[in-house]
Structures are given as structure tokens and as C-alpha cells.
Scaffold this active site. Structure first.
Site, PDB file in Angstrom:
ATOM      1  N   SER A 144       0.804  -1.218   0.000  1.00 41.53           N
ATOM      2  CA  SER A 144       0.000   0.000   0.000  1.00 41.53           C
ATOM      3  C   SER A 144       0.840   1.272   0.000  1.00 41.53           C
ATOM      4  O   SER A 144       0.418   2.298  -0.539  1.00 41.53           O
ATOM      5  CB  SER A 144      -0.955   0.006   1.196  1.00 41.53           C
ATOM      6  N   HIS A 195       1.944   4.646   4.729  1.00 36.74           N
ATOM      7  CA  HIS A 195       1.193   5.343   3.686  1.00 36.74           C
ATOM      8  C   HIS A 195       1.720   6.755   3.465  1.00 36.74           C
ATOM      9  O   HIS A 195       1.819   7.219   2.327  1.00 36.74           O
ATOM     10  CB  HIS A 195      -0.290   5.394   4.067  1.00 36.74           C
TER      11      HIS A 195
END
Length: 297
Positions: A144, A195
Site C-alpha cells: 500500500s 502510507h
């Protein structure tokens, strides 16, 4: 961190069905290889998750640097794999066709390594600044972080339009930040630092020196990304006002408008509406109608 359960992998089945729905022949090679690699390591992990995850304690203090390579390719469970690879499917199709397969592969590898390095730096900085040693032990896996970097890159090339984040329209240029907050509002257990590291790597590429450094390392003497549209070549070095060409529409909205315009031209012999993104003057419109009547005589 626990190993995923060995049951029916509904997320994996859903991912495979989505890939076959798109069509393997419609997926560019590097994007397809990335999907296959992540699915393969999910089904046949090289190491358990606890020995693959990325943390300051394991990498920096214990010198286990191979985790920089292992961490992006391992996922906690089938739904973790599904959401990451479904996102990779659509981002990869758009970006690989735009950048070319060789450069896109270079971007994927570079982003994977730099996102991991920046994640370690952020966790180390938090541990030092807040005097909280638990940040050094935070262990993260998954693709991610790379996807957030690709999202920044994708939004850079498509600055117009809006993204739907939790039902709210958000400008594409701010979508990655809104998604960062939304994900951690919905699922607080995800890695905020991972992230955030991806977003920062993407910004280093689009607004910082990373792109030039990558070109220099790859042996390019001069940077010039060119994209072929019919007989015209557009260089990325020349600043352009994208809204003047796209009317602020995203790629999906542009495609929809183009299909509608094409169907209109095929289905009527009368004057067609002007293409989106610009308007014709009255004189140009009259000339266009005369030419159309001449063509039908």
C-alpha cells in the site's frame, strides 16, 4: 503479527475474478507481473510475516535489510491482498501505458525501496521525538505504501476532476491526503507512517529531484518524456494547462465524453456538438456546417 488463516480466500477469488473480467491481454506486462508476484508470495511466502515485516528494530538495529525487499510483497490476509492489488490493477494500467513498461518497472522497484527506507526514517524520528520506543518495533507489510506513491503520480498526470472519498468529492490533487486520513479513520490499525512515506516518495518524484536522479542513474543524458497521440508528440518538459485540453475532466470522464461524441457522429447527419474542452466561434461553426453539408452531397 499473526499468519493469515488457511480457509477459503474470498479476497483472492474476488481479485482473480476481477483480473479475468478485465482480461489478461488488456493488462500491461509489468502491471500483470506485479499482480502475479504478489499473489505468488501470498500463496507461497518466503518467510513468515513476522520475519518479513519492516521495522526499525529488525532492519536498522538487527541489520536485517532483506526486509526492504520482502515487506512489499507480503500481505497479512487475502483481503489485504485484494484491496492492494485491485488498486494496483487500475493504477498500473493507466500509468504503464503512459510511461512505458521499462520505465514503469523502474518506478515500481525504486518506489518500493524508497518507501521502505522513508518508513523506517519516519518511525525512527517519531520514536526519538516522542521518546516512545514502541515506534521502533512497529512492523509493517504490504504494497500500500507503493500504491500511495503511484496515486500521487497518477494524480499529477490527471490534475483535473474529482475523487469520491467516503461520499465526498475531493479534487484529484488532494485525493491522496484525503484517502490517507479516511483509511486511518476507518481502519486505525493500518500503518499511517507507511502510507505517508508513499505519498512523500510520490511527491519527491513529481515535484522533487527523484525523477532526474532516476534518469541520471539509468544513463539518460537528457530527460524528456514523450507521449504519442496520433501524429503529434507532447513533451513533459513543456508546461501545459491541462484544463484547457481536458476541461478539468479525469481520464475516465474524458473517455466517456469521447465515446458519446463518437456515437453522436455515427448516429446523425446533422451538426454535431463541439468537442469538449474548447468552443468554436460562430464563423468556425458555420464553416464546419457547410463542410458537413458538402460531404453529404
Amino acid at each position: 503479527m499473526q499468519r493469515r488463516s488457511r480457509g477459503i480466500n474470498a479476497g483472492l477469488i474476488l481479485l482473480l475474478s476481477q483480473i479475468f473480467h478485465v482480461g489478461i491481454s488488456n493488462i500491461p506486462p509489468v502491471t500483470l507481473a506485479t499482480l502475479v508476484l504478489n499473489i505468488w508470495f501470498f500463496l507461497n511466502p518466503l518467510k513468515p510475516l513476522f520475519e518479513s515485516c519492516l521495522s526499525v528494530e529488525k532492519c536498522y538495529q538487527q541489520k536485517d535489510w532483506q526486509r526492504l525487499l520482502l515487506s512489499p510483497l507480503h500481505h497479512a490476509d487475502d483481503w489485504h491482498l485484494y484491496f492492494n492489488m485491485a488498486s494496483m490493477l487500475w493504477k498500473g494500467i493507466h500509468l504503464e501505458r503512459r510511461l512505458g513498461s521499462r520505465w514503469f518497472a523502474y518506478v515500481i522497484v525504486t518506489f518500493s525501496l524508497l518507501t521502505g527506507v522513508l518508513y523506517l526514517f519516519l518511525e525512527f524520528a517519531l520514536a526519538e521525538f516522542l521518546d516512545e520506543p514502541d515506534f521502533r518495533r512497529n512492523c509493517a507489510v504490504g504494497f500500500s505504501g507503493v500504491l500511495f506513491a503511484l496515486k500521487v503520480l497518477n494524480n499529477h498526470y490527471c490534475p483535473g476532476g474529482f475523487a469520491n472519498i467516503l461520499g465526498f468529492p475531493v479534487p484529484n490533487r488532494l485525493a491522496c491526503w484525503a484517502e490517507l486520513l479516511a483509511i486511518h479513520f476507518i481502519s486505525p490499525g493500518t500503518s499511517f507512517a507507511g502510507h505517508l512515506a508513499g505519498i512523500l516518495v510520490g511527491m519527491m518524484y513529481t515535484h522533487g529531484p527523484l525523477k532526474k536522479i532516476m534518469k541520471k542513474c539509468a544513463g539518460y543524458s537528457r530527460y524528456q518524456d514523450s507521449y504519442q497521440y496520433g501524429w503529434q508528440t507532447y513533451s513533459e518538459e513543456i508546461p501545459r494547462n491541462y484544463d484547457a485540453y481536458t476541461a478539468g475532466l479525469s481520464e475516465e470522464e474524458q473517455l466517456e465524453r469521447a465515446l458519446r461524441a463518437s456515437l453522436w457522429d455515427r448516429g446523425t447527419s446533422g451538426p454535431s456538438p463541439p468537442p469538449y474542452g474548447f468552443r468554436l466561434s460562430a464563423e468556425e461553426e458555420m464553416r464546419r456546417q457547410r463542410l458537413r453539408r458538402f460531404d453529404h452531397q
